[in-house]
Design a protein around this motif. Structure first.
Motif, mmCIF file in Angstrom:
data_model
loop_
_atom_site.group_PDB
_atom_site.id
_atom_site.type_symbol
_atom_site.label_atom_id
_atom_site.label_comp_id
_atom_site.label_asym_id
_atom_site.label_seq_id
_atom_site.Cartn_x
_atom_site.Cartn_y
_atom_site.Cartn_z
ATOM 1 N N VAL A 17 61.961 6.348 64.848
ATOM 2 C CA VAL A 17 61.680 7.639 64.843
ATOM 3 C C VAL A 17 61.914 8.151 66.275
ATOM 4 O O VAL A 17 61.309 7.599 67.132
ATOM 5 C CB VAL A 17 60.038 7.729 64.480
ATOM 6 N N THR A 18 62.553 9.425 66.495
ATOM 7 C CA THR A 18 62.880 9.973 67.498
ATOM 8 C C THR A 18 62.211 11.391 67.843
ATOM 9 O O THR A 18 62.554 12.025 68.770
ATOM 10 C CB THR A 18 64.350 10.013 67.648
ATOM 11 N N LEU A 19 61.017 11.754 66.918
ATOM 12 C CA LEU A 19 60.446 12.793 67.280
ATOM 13 C C LEU A 19 58.890 12.710 67.312
ATOM 14 O O LEU A 19 58.308 11.668 66.821
ATOM 15 C CB LEU A 19 60.570 13.921 66.360
ATOM 16 N N ASN A 109 61.487 20.854 69.991
ATOM 17 C CA ASN A 109 60.761 20.185 68.983
ATOM 18 C C ASN A 109 59.422 19.990 68.880
ATOM 19 O O ASN A 109 58.841 19.888 67.757
ATOM 20 C CB ASN A 109 61.809 18.798 68.890
ATOM 21 N N GLN A 167 54.452 12.318 65.811
ATOM 22 C CA GLN A 167 55.633 12.796 64.872
ATOM 23 C C GLN A 167 55.417 12.685 63.480
ATOM 24 O O GLN A 167 55.640 13.289 62.700
ATOM 25 C CB GLN A 167 56.733 12.144 65.235
ATOM 26 N N GLU A 171 55.254 15.444 60.559
ATOM 27 C CA GLU A 171 56.212 15.338 59.410
ATOM 28 C C GLU A 171 55.390 15.291 58.095
ATOM 29 O O GLU A 171 55.834 15.983 57.152
ATOM 30 C CB GLU A 171 57.089 14.103 59.581
ATOM 31 N N GLN A 244 72.568 9.825 64.269
ATOM 32 C CA GLN A 244 71.252 10.179 63.796
ATOM 33 C C GLN A 244 70.374 10.888 64.589
ATOM 34 O O GLN A 244 69.690 11.763 64.542
ATOM 35 C CB GLN A 244 70.789 9.297 62.857
ATOM 36 N N ARG A 248 68.733 14.603 64.800
ATOM 37 C CA ARG A 248 67.353 14.963 64.784
ATOM 38 C C ARG A 248 66.889 15.915 65.843
ATOM 39 O O ARG A 248 66.101 16.713 65.885
ATOM 40 C CB ARG A 248 66.504 13.590 64.749
ATOM 41 N N GLN A 249 67.647 15.610 67.111
ATOM 42 C CA GLN A 249 67.350 16.445 68.252
ATOM 43 C C GLN A 249 67.681 17.737 68.403
ATOM 44 O O GLN A 249 67.230 18.762 68.727
ATOM 45 C CB GLN A 249 67.621 15.696 69.542
ATOM 46 N N ALA A 256 68.181 18.007 59.467
ATOM 47 C CA ALA A 256 68.034 17.120 61.044
ATOM 48 C C ALA A 256 67.016 16.110 60.701
ATOM 49 O O ALA A 256 67.024 14.915 61.198
ATOM 50 C CB ALA A 256 67.426 18.252 61.703
ATOM 51 N N ALA A 257 65.742 16.270 59.679
ATOM 52 C CA ALA A 257 64.922 15.041 59.552
ATOM 53 C C ALA A 257 65.213 13.724 59.184
ATOM 54 O O ALA A 257 64.754 12.981 59.393
ATOM 55 C CB ALA A 257 63.694 15.792 58.753
ATOM 56 N N GLY A 259 68.493 12.687 59.886
ATOM 57 C CA GLY A 259 69.686 12.421 60.858
ATOM 58 C C GLY A 259 70.650 13.063 60.441
ATOM 59 O O GLY A 259 72.019 12.325 60.865
#
Length: 455
Positions: A17-19, A109, A167, A171, A244, A248-249, A256-257, A259
């Motif tokens: 997970v990147t956010l 973000n 994050q 979400e 991906q 997301r970024q 985006a969510a 990927g």
């Protein structure tokens, strides 16, 4: 090494997970009282007043805010910990010149995430600590770690559990906002669904594409800069970055969510510019930046098939592999000689029943693999194996460093024609698309009405 690689899927989903980030709250440490006699000597030497009044405030534990969103603080620590997640998602391979651009995107973000959490709170929607713990444990499990191990792993790489938990909260809360405030007002008529089902039947056999996108909006004033940014993103992905993670970024599309994944689509539903690009692409290829009204797109062709038609690459294979390794220091000429001897020995294989004996005679390792889907093999082997009969062997392949190997086809189960999606599946997909469209408008309105103070 070959045994580990053989049967491994060529395309693996990035699970990181990147956010998400959470502001850190400093806890002040209260000093114990000191007797007056211990203050007399320093006071005398420095001429300090006994009754001190502080005219300023300085706390080294307080992080400077990067932005204040409707009163909620986003600190530099939040940004850096989120950025560390992005770097992890890209295998730690982010050039220095790219980091500053990523920081700006991470801040955007975090602002959106804060607005989403605030909107959820305004609607009396809260994610319980127990739910956050369960979701965090699932993320950790994707890394085959316990939550405690995963927390330590994140800290070692400059991030934190709080960043991912934030994050998850954002979400989950936003998803519930959409379910309560948007989804009830989205309607799909039965006639619309039946029209889609009819078009599917009529398009049977036509090409269908699994594509992912990164959409970057642009105005006439910043169009050149956005295009340059898109080219930099493509360059980073081609050098090993995660599509991906960048989706997301950077992507402003509703995908985006996930990927950037658009799922399976036919060219008729894509803009003409994207359709034209997709028809020229090979599986695994990236195209862009593709100019669109209002912005640019970057496309990744993940896969390709024909509508409601069995795809030979979904065939399930039973294989045996023979392999030999080259000793350290083997030259290219020596490797070629050994490969020729190996090829002569394996050329005479007559069915899988003889593979073990052949392998024993030439000192080759034999590995059996059942349940291998053709599409999960390297592209160079897919067409080769699809054209083989049971009992036949591939030509030798490999390298000096990894040795040489041969695959023998022991069995193949061909797929049946794909069935059309059900009425409920189509309706659900159409509803989701409409909810996503309204969600973008919803978030845009939250941005417009927000009070944001940048530092």
């Amino acid at each position: 090494m070959l045994r580990a690689e053989f049967g491994r899927k060529a395309h693996r989903a990035m699970m990181l997970v990147t956010l998400g980030a959470q502001s850190l709250v400093a806890v002040p440490v209260h000093a114990q009282a000191v007797p007056d006699d211990r203050l007399e000597a320093p006071s005398a030497s420095l001429d300090l007043p006994k009754d001190l009044t502080m005219f300023g405030k300085s706390d080294p534990n307080v992080r400077k805010a990067t932005a204040i969103v409707n009163g909620a603080v986003i600190t530099q620590t939040d940004v850096e910990q989120r950025l560390a997640l992005v770097v992890l998602a890209n295998g730690g391979k982010v050039p220095e010149e790219e980091l500053e651009r990523l920081r700006l995107q991470v801040l955007r973000n975090l602002i959106d995430e804060t607005l989403q959490i605030q909107e959820a709170a305004a609607k009396d929607i809260k994610i319980s600590p127990a739910e956050l713990d369960q979701s965090y444990a699932r993320v950790a499990q994707n890394f085959r770690q316990t939550p405690e191990q995963f927390t330590k792993y994140l800290a070692e790489h400059g991030s934190s559990a709080a960043s991912i938990r934030r994050q998850i909260e954002g979400e989950s809360a936003w998803s519930r906002v959409l379910r309560s405030q948007v989804q009830p007002f989205v309607n799909v008529a039965e006639e619309e669904v039946r029209a889609v089902m009819k078009r599917l039947e009529q398009s049977k056999g036509q090409d269908e594409f699994r594509v992912s996108e990164i959409y970057l909006p642009a105005s006439p004033e910043n169009r050149a800069q956005v295009e340059a940014n898109a080219r930099q993103i493509i360059q980073q992905i081609q050098q090993g970055g995660s599509f991906q993670a960048y989706a997301r970024q950077y992507s402003e599309a509703s995908t985006a969510a996930v990927g950037g994944d658009l799922g399976w689509v036919r060219l008729g539903v894509l803009p003409d510019e994207l359709s034209a690009a997709a028809t020229q692409m090979q599986v695994g290829q990236i195209a862009g930046p593709i100019a669109l009204p209002g912005g640019f797109s970057i496309l990744l062709l993940v896969d390709k098939r024909q509508v409601l038609t069995a795809d030979p690459r979904d065939s399930i294979l039973s294989l045996k592999q023979l392999s030999i390794a080259f000793p350290a220091g083997t030259t290219q000429a020596q490797a070629q000689q050994k490969a020729s001897t190996f090829a002569d020995a394996t050329r005479g294989i007559q069915g899988c029943g003889t593979v073990n004996d052949v392998g024993k005679s030439i000192g080759a390792e034999v590995v059996e693999n059942d349940g291998i889907k053709v599409r999960d093999l390297p592209p160079q082997l897919q067409n080769l194996l699809l054209g083989m009969q049971v009992g036949q062997a591939t030509p030798p392949f490999g390298s000096v460093t990894e040795g040489v190997r041969v695959l023998v086809l022991c069995g193949r189960d061909d797929p049946q024609d794909a069935s059309a999606p059900s009425f409920d599946q189509i309706m659900s997909q159409m509803e989701e698309e409409r909810v996503n469209k309204r969600a973008r408008t919803y978030l845009r309105d939250l941005r417009r009405d927000a009070v944001i103070d940048y530092n």
